[in-house]
Design a protein around this motif. Sequence first.
Motif, PDB file in Angstrom:
ATOM      1  N   VAL A   1      10.192 -40.221  18.527  1.00 18.82           N
ATOM      2  CA  VAL A   1      11.149 -41.281  18.218  1.00 18.82           C
ATOM      3  C   VAL A   1      10.460 -42.609  18.519  1.00 18.82           C
ATOM      4  N   TRP A   2      10.296 -43.437  17.488  1.00 14.64           N
ATOM      5  CA  TRP A   2       9.662 -44.756  17.641  1.00 14.64           C
ATOM      6  C   TRP A   2      10.751 -45.822  17.650  1.00 14.64           C
ATOM      7  N   ARG A   3      10.763 -46.642  18.698  1.00 19.05           N
ATOM      8  CA  ARG A   3      11.816 -47.653  18.858  1.00 19.05           C
ATOM      9  C   ARG A   3      11.220 -49.037  18.602  1.00 19.05           C
ATOM     10  N   GLY A   4      11.634 -49.666  17.492  1.00 24.77           N
ATOM     11  CA  GLY A   4      11.162 -51.001  17.142  1.00 24.77           C
ATOM     12  C   GLY A   4      11.561 -52.020  18.190  1.00 24.77           C
ATOM     13  N   LYS A   5      10.688 -52.997  18.427  1.00 21.63           N
ATOM     14  CA  LYS A   5      10.961 -53.989  19.480  1.00 21.63           C
ATOM     15  C   LYS A   5      12.181 -54.843  19.168  1.00 21.63           C
ATOM     16  N   ASP A   6      12.554 -54.976  17.888  1.00 23.11           N
ATOM     17  CA  ASP A   6      13.713 -55.793  17.513  1.00 23.11           C
ATOM     18  C   ASP A   6      14.951 -54.956  17.239  1.00 23.11           C
ATOM     19  N   SER A   7      14.890 -53.643  17.517  1.00 25.81           N
ATOM     20  CA  SER A   7      16.082 -52.814  17.337  1.00 25.81           C
ATOM     21  C   SER A   7      17.056 -53.080  18.473  1.00 25.81           C
ATOM     22  N   SER A   8      18.310 -52.692  18.283  1.00 28.52           N
ATOM     23  CA  SER A   8      19.352 -53.000  19.270  1.00 28.52           C
ATOM     24  C   SER A   8      19.214 -52.135  20.513  1.00 28.52           C
ATOM     25  N   LYS A   9      19.799 -52.596  21.625  1.00 28.95           N
ATOM     26  CA  LYS A   9      19.774 -51.824  22.855  1.00 28.95           C
ATOM     27  C   LYS A   9      20.475 -50.484  22.674  1.00 28.95           C
ATOM     28  N   GLU A  10      21.569 -50.495  21.901  1.00 24.55           N
ATOM     29  CA  GLU A  10      22.294 -49.253  21.675  1.00 24.55           C
ATOM     30  C   GLU A  10      21.420 -48.223  20.965  1.00 24.55           C
ATOM     31  N   GLU A  11      20.643 -48.704  19.989  1.00 22.01           N
ATOM     32  CA  GLU A  11      19.753 -47.793  19.274  1.00 22.01           C
ATOM     33  C   GLU A  11      18.689 -47.224  20.208  1.00 22.01           C
ATOM     34  N   LYS A  12      18.148 -48.077  21.061  1.00 20.24           N
ATOM     35  CA  LYS A  12      17.105 -47.628  21.972  1.00 20.24           C
ATOM     36  C   LYS A  12      17.636 -46.617  22.977  1.00 20.24           C
ATOM     37  N   ARG A  13      18.854 -46.866  23.481  1.00 20.74           N
ATOM     38  CA  ARG A  13      19.407 -45.972  24.487  1.00 20.74           C
ATOM     39  C   ARG A  13      19.753 -44.601  23.911  1.00 20.74           C
ATOM     40  N   ALA A  14      19.981 -44.549  22.612  1.00 21.65           N
ATOM     41  CA  ALA A  14      20.390 -43.289  21.990  1.00 21.65           C
ATOM     42  C   ALA A  14      19.207 -42.464  21.509  1.00 21.65           C
ATOM     43  N   ALA A  15      17.985 -42.841  21.916  1.00 18.45           N
ATOM     44  CA  ALA A  15      16.784 -42.204  21.361  1.00 18.45           C
ATOM     45  C   ALA A  15      16.787 -40.694  21.565  1.00 18.45           C
ATOM     46  N   PHE A  16      16.997 -40.239  22.793  1.00 20.78           N
ATOM     47  CA  PHE A  16      16.926 -38.807  23.070  1.00 20.78           C
ATOM     48  C   PHE A  16      18.058 -38.046  22.374  1.00 20.78           C
ATOM     49  N   SER A  17      19.263 -38.619  22.405  1.00 17.70           N
ATOM     50  CA  SER A  17      20.382 -37.929  21.769  1.00 17.70           C
ATOM     51  C   SER A  17      20.160 -37.825  20.261  1.00 17.70           C
ATOM     52  N   ARG A  18      19.543 -38.848  19.687  1.00 21.10           N
ATOM     53  CA  ARG A  18      19.237 -38.785  18.253  1.00 21.10           C
ATOM     54  C   ARG A  18      18.208 -37.702  17.961  1.00 21.10           C
ATOM     55  N   ALA A  19      17.223 -37.601  18.828  1.00 22.72           N
ATOM     56  CA  ALA A  19      16.196 -36.584  18.632  1.00 22.72           C
ATOM     57  C   ALA A  19      16.796 -35.189  18.727  1.00 22.72           C
ATOM     58  N   VAL A  20      17.669 -34.981  19.708  1.00 26.26           N
ATOM     59  CA  VAL A  20      18.313 -33.672  19.863  1.00 26.26           C
ATOM     60  C   VAL A  20      19.184 -33.369  18.648  1.00 26.26           C
ATOM     61  N   GLY A  21      19.925 -34.378  18.174  1.00 26.31           N
ATOM     62  CA  GLY A  21      20.739 -34.186  16.978  1.00 26.31           C
ATOM     63  C   GLY A  21      19.893 -33.852  15.762  1.00 26.31           C
ATOM     64  N   PHE A  22      18.741 -34.498  15.639  1.00 23.18           N
ATOM     65  CA  PHE A  22      17.835 -34.236  14.523  1.00 23.18           C
ATOM     66  C   PHE A  22      17.320 -32.795  14.597  1.00 23.18           C
ATOM     67  N   ILE A  23      16.949 -32.356  15.796  1.00 26.41           N
ATOM     68  CA  ILE A  23      16.460 -30.988  15.982  1.00 26.41           C
ATOM     69  C   ILE A  23      17.522 -29.970  15.554  1.00 26.41           C
ATOM     70  N   GLN A  24      18.764 -30.233  15.960  1.00 29.11           N
ATOM     71  CA  GLN A  24      19.849 -29.318  15.605  1.00 29.11           C
ATOM     72  C   GLN A  24      20.099 -29.313  14.101  1.00 29.11           C
ATOM     73  N   ALA A  25      20.085 -30.508  13.490  1.00 30.83           N
ATOM     74  CA  ALA A  25      20.354 -30.604  12.060  1.00 30.83           C
ATOM     75  C   ALA A  25      19.259 -29.939  11.222  1.00 30.83           C
ATOM     76  N   LYS A  26      18.032 -29.959  11.697  1.00 28.80           N
ATOM     77  CA  LYS A  26      16.917 -29.348  10.969  1.00 28.80           C
ATOM     78  C   LYS A  26      16.783 -27.850  11.262  1.00 28.80           C
TER      79      LYS A  26
END
Length: 823
Positions: A305-330
């Motif tokens: 998961v690559w977090r852009g320096k100008d992305s929002s704090k909410e997006e950055k904080r959700a990095a791991f949960s997004r990765a887990v969701g992606f793993i489940q969806a795939k």
Amino acid sequence: VLVIPHLLPQQTHCCILSMHFYFFFTVAFSDFLQKMKMVPIPEKAYGGFFEGDCYIILYNKKTSNGFITDLHYWIGKDSTQDEQGAAAFYVTQMDDMLGGSPVQHREVEGHESEAFKSYFKSGIIYKKGGVASGFKHVETNMYNIRRLLHVKGKKHVSATEVELSWDSFNEGDVFLLDLGKVLIQWNGPDCNIAEKSRGLALARSIRDDERGGRAQIGIIDNEKDSPDLMQIMKTVLGERRGALRAATPDEKADELQKANVRLYHVYEKDDNLVVQEIATRPLTQDLLQHEDCHILDQGGFKIYVWRGKDSSKEEKRAAFSRAVGFIQAKGYSATTNVEVVNDGAESAMFKQLFKRWTEKEETQGLGKVEQVKFDVSQLHARPELAAEQRMADDASGKVEVWRIEDLHMQPVDPRTYGQFYGGDCYLVLYTYLTSGRTHYIIYMWQGRHASVDEITACAFNAVELDKKYGNEPVQVRVTMGREPQHFLAIFKGSLIIYEPEPVVRLFQVRGTDEINTKTIEVPARASSLNSNDVFLLTTNQVCYLWCGKGCSGDEREMAKIVANIVSKRDKQTVLEGQEPVEFWAALGGKAPYASDKRFQEPTVRYQPRLFECSNQTGRFIMTEVVGFCQDDLDEDDVMLLDTWEEIFLWIGKTSNTYERNEAISSAKDYLKTHPAGRDLATPIIMVKQGYEPLTFTGWFSAWDPYKWSVSYWEICVSSGSRMERTSPAYKPHPKSNVNSTSNYQNNNAPSVVSAVTNGNGAYPREVLINKTVDELPEGVDPAKKEYYLSDADFHDIFGRSKDEFYQMPRWKQQNEKKQHGLF
């Protein structure tokens, strides 16, 4: 496009283990979080993980540019979802506190990344229980232990606590019966030396760290030859009934899977997470947008998961949960490793998945590439410099050259050494001395227009030449235009590559001295010119030295030397912008050419990578060794060292014939399947165990040239890993002798075994000292005479114990053995 509902971390308690590792030393700081409080963990407990908990590991490594920081959160197989969510949350908090510089990792028990496992050199031990069971960390000198550990892995081992039963055993792994004061290592009959060595390292770590050095280690490599230790095992495990289970192969991802990289754009839409594929290999850095987050899927083997320096704090904080969701969806395994990287603080492994990577501090845009000069006299004092500059020595050795003609080697006139034709193949034998020892390098130079038969014949003749010199030479495959620096240096600036002979010829000269200069023939037209370089235009009447505006004085001087080789005609220097009419006429008229300063091409700051090679599954499989050192080069393996500019194939002495024969094709497969779309012309260098050049050894932080003369069995005997006494709780058969070193005996063991089991276990000194091979007692290994001395005689002769003696560097051992007539 994947649409994934939000997965939010829950804030509950978890266990946090925080470790600071530094380059060359470890800071004694380690904490454990229990009920939201940090409680110190003994440093000796590092590497022990309770299966019911989650851990956080902070790793710092000193580099030339500062520190690299990694944050890992480890998930035990019996931990709760609350604990797992909390661990991810705390990692994010720690990342914020550290300014977003750490690389974050999600690790699952039994499926940890190689980087994680590399922190624990002696291995990882999985322990039953957790906070809920009221466990306490193992303290030094605690002997009230009764457990069986299943040890797996050749490079970085892990040990899982299993049921105390013969049913837990199999024929292919190492098992460690831990009885507190007694540690018995049982080696399966299908284990290799590397697995046995790693198992012994783990046993010694438990003895020294957990038991204060007071426990005794016994080794069973052949049950029939170790009746005393088998009696103890039967006392604990009972009689074994039935045959052992067959070995179970380790699951490994192959390079084709790892090469299947896909980049996704991650964004929010209607309170859902949308993941949209945007690119596949080879990836380029400009695909990563600073205002966004991206997921890079490495074939399901690993998720970034690559977090852009100008992305929002909410997006950055959700990095791991997004990765887990992606793993489940795939539909990927829940054990899939996850790495979160921040914009500007990417890991080396992440950057190496891209075709090119420009660092922030590197020059952007246009800029002349400067040739770096270095002092060749420093090569042997600084092997890392030899590796970086790709110089095995100062290029002052002997050079011999053959051209492949009619599929055979034909000697080349020494007066034309350095002149190569693009339609041919050549063999170059380079001979040099290092520390009074002769070394050889065989270069296989392949012209761009050479036929397949000529290339094949070149490789075949290289093998024959290699055999002629005792299989000692380093073999280097060199493709036209990709010559390594040492190859340039041995021709003293006179390397010239010709195309099929025309009437008018144009040569591009690049280089500032005898070490880095190369001359290549290019099409004789104006568009081939470049303002940064010097060109030689040869006609029937004159040889023009065309000097571009951006070339240096050193480059002009080297071009003058080359001009005298390529042409016997009169020389005429021509400055860019002052060309005579005849000059343009010879090139077929004026035409646009590169006149800006040479572009500084973005480069990958490559971290060398070491792989163990295997073809057991029918296709090329490699296991990466992270944090590698010389100890990871196993004698029964073929190892691949990737330094980006070159590929080294290290051939172990006892590697199997198939792997040795397939080494080159395997290296080519590695380049073909690399996610970054590597150049297939990358030089491939074959290195034999015991004959490693500086260009290879310099990539290792410390290199011991005597290492290969010490075997696993010698380590067993010399490390104190014999049964010196047993626990009173276990009474072996009255006729057995637990002090016997028969614990180490098998068909491959050194003959020291038969010696120490005769009579009092040793030979008198007078039958060993200053004796020839023929004069030694039967069964005595002449290379290990000192092993056959009694402990008293050994100490009297060498002034130290055997343990102390074998902890000395190999060269010191050899010197002392020579002094006392035991060499």
